[in-house]
Scaffold this active site. Sequence first.
Site, short mmCIF file in Angstrom:
data_model
loop_
_atom_site.label_atom_id
_atom_site.label_comp_id
_atom_site.label_asym_id
_atom_site.label_seq_id
_atom_site.Cartn_x
_atom_site.Cartn_y
_atom_site.Cartn_z
N ARG A 1 -0.79 -7.45 28.50
CA ARG A 1 0.26 -7.04 27.56
C ARG A 1 1.21 -8.20 27.29
NH1 ARG A 1 3.47 -2.02 29.10
NH2 ARG A 1 4.19 -2.24 26.93
N CYS B 1 10.76 -5.67 31.13
CA CYS B 1 9.41 -5.12 31.14
C CYS B 1 9.20 -4.45 29.79
CB CYS B 1 9.23 -4.14 32.30
SG CYS B 1 10.46 -2.81 32.34
#
Length: 245
Positions: free
Chosen positions: A131, A190
Amino acid sequence: AHLDEHLSGPIIPGRTGRHPLPSVERFAETLSVWGIDEQVQVVVYDDAGGVYAGRLWWMLRWMGHDAVAVLDGDWRAWQRQHRPTVSGAQSRPYRTFTPTVRPQVQVDADEVLTNLYNPARKLLDARSADRFRGENETIDARAGHIPGAFSAFYGPNLTAEGYFQQPQTLRERFSALLGETPASDCVLYCGSGVSAVHNLLAMEIAGLSGARLYIGSWSHWITDANRPVMTGDAMTGDVMTGEIA
């Protein structure tokens, strides 16, 4: 303690990330209903290695409550050790929680943007490496990472059994990521401000205190199309790779 119902505020499309903080007043009332005041020691746990428990741990500290700990090994270790359990709803008498908010433990997008190319700062991304690179993005509308960030997936903080690594092991990991940068000049993020806390908790265990959170994280960063986005691998020093959208 439900992530969406208790540990997050309302989502405002285009203005917040996926898990914005609740208002101080609302969260203080939640803690009061749970029977928490300055005299109460809190222990938080989950069944996911501390990812969600860490969010509540950090939020209590943000509100000025230091008497909070995370159960190492989580619910699964508790069960493996055949410790007592109950089912059904639990409650405690109401106590009045009086917050002493610490705004300095977090940063906003403007501060992150201002320091994108500041070599004295370090930005760590707790999402998985794919990601981070902009691959296999199935949660957020845009893929990639904040320019200048380093990939620091939270998973290696745990042993195969789900316990936190030993302090020295964690210190070696994060010291390598930080380099010459002190923990106090490190910002963690995050996808939505949840798993980044796992890295902060691991750094605390390692004796590397003072890192701050970008609560909005990636899901907030991408709400403004003018904020730069990078794909590809992490950078080394101030050498930028990948593409900026």
